[in-house]
Design a protein around this motif. Sequence first.
Motif, PDB file in Angstrom:
ATOM      1  N   LYS A   7      76.916  64.341  46.990  1.00 37.60           N
ATOM      2  CA  LYS A   7      75.466  64.665  46.529  1.00 37.60           C
ATOM      3  C   LYS A   7      74.640  63.951  45.687  1.00 37.60           C
ATOM      4  O   LYS A   7      75.659  63.710  44.115  1.00 37.60           O
ATOM      5  CB  LYS A   7      75.685  66.191  45.825  1.00 37.60           C
ATOM      6  N   PRO A   8      73.811  63.433  46.335  1.00 39.82           N
ATOM      7  CA  PRO A   8      72.672  62.228  45.344  1.00 39.82           C
ATOM      8  C   PRO A   8      72.209  62.657  44.684  1.00 39.82           C
ATOM      9  O   PRO A   8      71.578  64.424  44.718  1.00 39.82           O
ATOM     10  CB  PRO A   8      72.235  61.126  46.645  1.00 39.82           C
ATOM     11  N   ALA A   9      71.352  62.655  43.374  1.00 40.38           N
ATOM     12  CA  ALA A   9      70.431  63.053  42.505  1.00 40.38           C
ATOM     13  C   ALA A   9      69.589  62.634  42.998  1.00 40.38           C
ATOM     14  O   ALA A   9      69.708  61.581  42.459  1.00 40.38           O
ATOM     15  CB  ALA A   9      71.283  63.041  40.680  1.00 40.38           C
ATOM     16  N   ALA A  10      68.314  63.107  42.302  1.00 34.48           N
ATOM     17  CA  ALA A  10      67.261  63.147  42.451  1.00 34.48           C
ATOM     18  C   ALA A  10      66.689  62.465  40.899  1.00 34.48           C
ATOM     19  O   ALA A  10      67.327  62.629  40.145  1.00 34.48           O
ATOM     20  CB  ALA A  10      66.211  63.810  42.406  1.00 34.48           C
ATOM     21  N   THR A  11      65.866  61.228  41.126  1.00 36.12           N
ATOM     22  CA  THR A  11      65.927  60.312  39.620  1.00 36.12           C
ATOM     23  C   THR A  11      64.534  60.495  39.743  1.00 36.12           C
ATOM     24  O   THR A  11      63.579  60.936  40.544  1.00 36.12           O
ATOM     25  CB  THR A  11      66.189  58.980  39.837  1.00 36.12           C
ATOM     26  N   GLY A 234      65.841  69.024  56.137  1.00 31.84           N
ATOM     27  CA  GLY A 234      64.640  69.574  55.423  1.00 31.84           C
ATOM     28  C   GLY A 234      65.556  70.596  54.423  1.00 31.84           C
ATOM     29  O   GLY A 234      64.762  70.237  53.255  1.00 31.84           O
ATOM     30  N   LEU A 235      66.448  70.338  54.876  1.00 28.37           N
ATOM     31  CA  LEU A 235      66.874  71.933  53.900  1.00 28.37           C
ATOM     32  C   LEU A 235      67.367  70.795  52.726  1.00 28.37           C
ATOM     33  O   LEU A 235      68.296  70.657  51.606  1.00 28.37           O
ATOM     34  CB  LEU A 235      68.865  72.765  54.688  1.00 28.37           C
ATOM     35  N   TYR A 236      67.973  69.337  53.304  1.00 25.66           N
ATOM     36  CA  TYR A 236      68.573  68.012  52.175  1.00 25.66           C
ATOM     37  C   TYR A 236      67.198  68.017  51.210  1.00 25.66           C
ATOM     38  O   TYR A 236      67.165  67.749  50.012  1.00 25.66           O
ATOM     39  CB  TYR A 236      69.020  67.175  53.093  1.00 25.66           C
ATOM     40  N   LEU A 237      65.966  67.956  51.711  1.00 25.55           N
ATOM     41  CA  LEU A 237      65.240  68.032  50.630  1.00 25.55           C
ATOM     42  C   LEU A 237      65.015  69.247  49.811  1.00 25.55           C
ATOM     43  O   LEU A 237      64.710  69.109  48.210  1.00 25.55           O
ATOM     44  CB  LEU A 237      63.376  67.871  51.412  1.00 25.55           C
ATOM     45  N   VAL A 238      65.043  69.861  50.231  1.00 25.52           N
ATOM     46  CA  VAL A 238      65.242  71.256  49.479  1.00 25.52           C
ATOM     47  C   VAL A 238      66.383  71.237  48.496  1.00 25.52           C
ATOM     48  O   VAL A 238      66.663  71.875  47.406  1.00 25.52           O
ATOM     49  CB  VAL A 238      65.085  72.513  50.092  1.00 25.52           C
ATOM     50  N   HIS A 239      67.770  70.550  48.741  1.00 32.40           N
ATOM     51  CA  HIS A 239      68.767  70.270  47.368  1.00 32.40           C
ATOM     52  C   HIS A 239      68.325  69.089  46.769  1.00 32.40           C
ATOM     53  O   HIS A 239      68.456  69.899  45.531  1.00 32.40           O
ATOM     54  CB  HIS A 239      69.731  70.254  48.740  1.00 32.40           C
ATOM     55  N   ALA A 296      71.655  78.133  51.392  1.00 29.62           N
ATOM     56  CA  ALA A 296      72.354  78.180  50.145  1.00 29.62           C
ATOM     57  C   ALA A 296      73.531  77.648  49.765  1.00 29.62           C
ATOM     58  O   ALA A 296      73.197  77.908  48.436  1.00 29.62           O
ATOM     59  CB  ALA A 296      73.212  79.684  50.592  1.00 29.62           C
ATOM     60  N   ILE A 297      73.242  76.751  50.467  1.00 26.61           N
ATOM     61  CA  ILE A 297      74.329  75.664  50.488  1.00 26.61           C
ATOM     62  C   ILE A 297      73.989  74.308  49.306  1.00 26.61           C
ATOM     63  O   ILE A 297      73.846  74.023  48.323  1.00 26.61           O
ATOM     64  CB  ILE A 297      75.286  75.066  50.801  1.00 26.61           C
ATOM     65  N   ALA A 298      72.206  74.463  50.071  1.00 29.32           N
ATOM     66  CA  ALA A 298      71.355  73.231  49.650  1.00 29.32           C
ATOM     67  C   ALA A 298      71.190  73.648  47.890  1.00 29.32           C
ATOM     68  O   ALA A 298      70.395  73.003  47.210  1.00 29.32           O
ATOM     69  CB  ALA A 298      70.477  72.956  50.658  1.00 29.32           C
ATOM     70  N   LEU A 299      70.988  74.998  48.232  1.00 33.80           N
ATOM     71  CA  LEU A 299      69.806  75.657  46.932  1.00 33.80           C
ATOM     72  C   LEU A 299      71.323  75.618  45.654  1.00 33.80           C
ATOM     73  O   LEU A 299      71.081  76.234  44.718  1.00 33.80           O
ATOM     74  CB  LEU A 299      69.492  76.881  46.515  1.00 33.80           C
ATOM     75  N   GLY A 300      72.518  76.053  45.561  1.00 34.78           N
ATOM     76  CA  GLY A 300      73.853  75.873  44.936  1.00 34.78           C
ATOM     77  C   GLY A 300      73.948  76.995  44.238  1.00 34.78           C
ATOM     78  O   GLY A 300      74.791  76.933  43.762  1.00 34.78           O
ATOM     79  N   TRP A 301      73.891  78.020  45.557  1.00 38.90           N
ATOM     80  CA  TRP A 301      73.848  79.414  45.852  1.00 38.90           C
ATOM     81  C   TRP A 301      75.833  79.149  45.595  1.00 38.90           C
ATOM     82  O   TRP A 301      76.017  80.341  45.421  1.00 38.90           O
ATOM     83  CB  TRP A 301      73.273  80.435  46.217  1.00 38.90           C
ATOM     84  N   LEU A 302      76.208  78.627  46.706  1.00 41.22           N
ATOM     85  CA  LEU A 302      77.900  78.811  46.873  1.00 41.22           C
ATOM     86  C   LEU A 302      78.613  77.297  46.567  1.00 41.22           C
ATOM     87  O   LEU A 302      79.162  76.566  46.369  1.00 41.22           O
ATOM     88  CB  LEU A 302      78.003  78.145  48.119  1.00 41.22           C
ATOM     89  N   ASN A 303      78.226  76.643  45.006  1.00 44.65           N
ATOM     90  CA  ASN A 303      78.517  75.945  44.237  1.00 44.65           C
ATOM     91  C   ASN A 303      79.693  76.478  43.788  1.00 44.65           C
ATOM     92  O   ASN A 303      80.954  75.627  43.704  1.00 44.65           O
ATOM     93  CB  ASN A 303      77.302  75.380  42.628  1.00 44.65           C
ATOM     94  N   ARG A 304      80.057  77.719  43.351  1.00 46.99           N
ATOM     95  CA  ARG A 304      81.027  78.361  43.134  1.00 46.99           C
ATOM     96  C   ARG A 304      82.714  78.632  43.961  1.00 46.99           C
ATOM     97  O   ARG A 304      84.478  78.473  44.070  1.00 46.99           O
ATOM     98  CB  ARG A 304      81.614  79.606  42.574  1.00 46.99           C
ATOM     99  N   VAL A 305      82.045  77.514  45.438  1.00 50.62           N
ATOM    100  CA  VAL A 305      83.220  78.324  46.366  1.00 50.62           C
ATOM    101  C   VAL A 305      83.289  76.758  46.606  1.00 50.62           C
ATOM    102  O   VAL A 305      82.628  75.848  47.097  1.00 50.62           O
ATOM    103  CB  VAL A 305      82.536  78.042  47.825  1.00 50.62           C
TER     104      VAL A 305
END
Length: 382
Positions: A7-11, A234-239, A296-305
Amino acid sequence: MPTPLEKPAATAPEAGQGAAGVPPRIVPKAHAPRLRALDGLRLVAALMVAAYHYGGRDGDVTAAWGGSPRHQFPTLHSWFAYGCLGVQIFFVISGFVICMSGWGRPLRSFFASRASRLLPSYWAAVIIVTAVFALPTVAYKAVSPSDALVNLTMLQQPLGVDRVLGVCWTLWAEIRFYALFALCIVLPGATRQRVILFCASWTMAAAIAQAADEPLLNLVLMPEYAPFFVGGIGLYLVHRDRRDAYAWGIVGVSWLIGQHYAVRGLWHAPNPDFFSYRPAYGIVLIVTLGYLAVAAIALGWLNRVNWRWLTVAGALTYPFYLVHEHLGWVAIKVYHRDLGIPSYGTFLLTVATMLLLAWLLNRYVEERLAPKLRGALSRPRP
């Protein structure tokens, strides 16, 4: 198929411009957390496809069961028939993962990553299926030795050669996507603006190709599959930025077009001659759920999984996908017709057997050959 995820992070510089107005290249973090929920979703999609191949259609599997799967699964066969939509979900995941893994990566590294991920298990699967189908006790037709050799190139479909693996048509779509993404994004360098332009241009070009009905354009631009790859991008851009209106626009348009192609390709009017009836609303629902799961994964809603076993599930998905169909026919015949195991038990045992074979391929083929192949392809030459 998609690779293990980083998972890359925006800078901060992404919001501005580099020297001479050139958008800066953003390099991903080297040790970003793995999106394990995406691994789990990949396995779910693979199991959907397996359910379709084992109990959701007629064909060669009918000979394995000794009768139509609709008689083996009188209640579930109509649900299994939706399993083919796992492929569309795979393509959405692939768009997400390829955009993530290709961001900030040079072309040589991108090519080495793709080749080392796809080829070792694929070569092994082609060899195993060819050898099994050549056994005199196996009633399924084996391809000729010449065609089997061509299959090792992954170019059997455009060359009109008989396929060893029935599912390899999806790999041909993936390869074309990789080529487009490499030429348009990886080679010049990934930026948000360039990725958005790529998605918009591919969507428009695919629509024009559909209207023109030109075989070459259809071959290159893949109108029926492009929306799903674009939706994943597009969902990766949302991520990267959940407030990115352009990214959400890409996702929305791709979903609208994608559900159209899914319905057009899979819907039919109720007809007793068909294996099962898939109403349009059911197809749209499955496609929508696939998009929502990746969102849901892109938005981080499933990070607990974040269970570790999901990493193993993700690693098994690709080899399982390769071997499950043709070798599954052999396993079904042995379990059901030779050993007399009931249909539902045979189904579960076949899936378990293919997962075990996938684990063996991952453990003894991928883990040993992939790093060596990646290193050889990544090494600079004078």
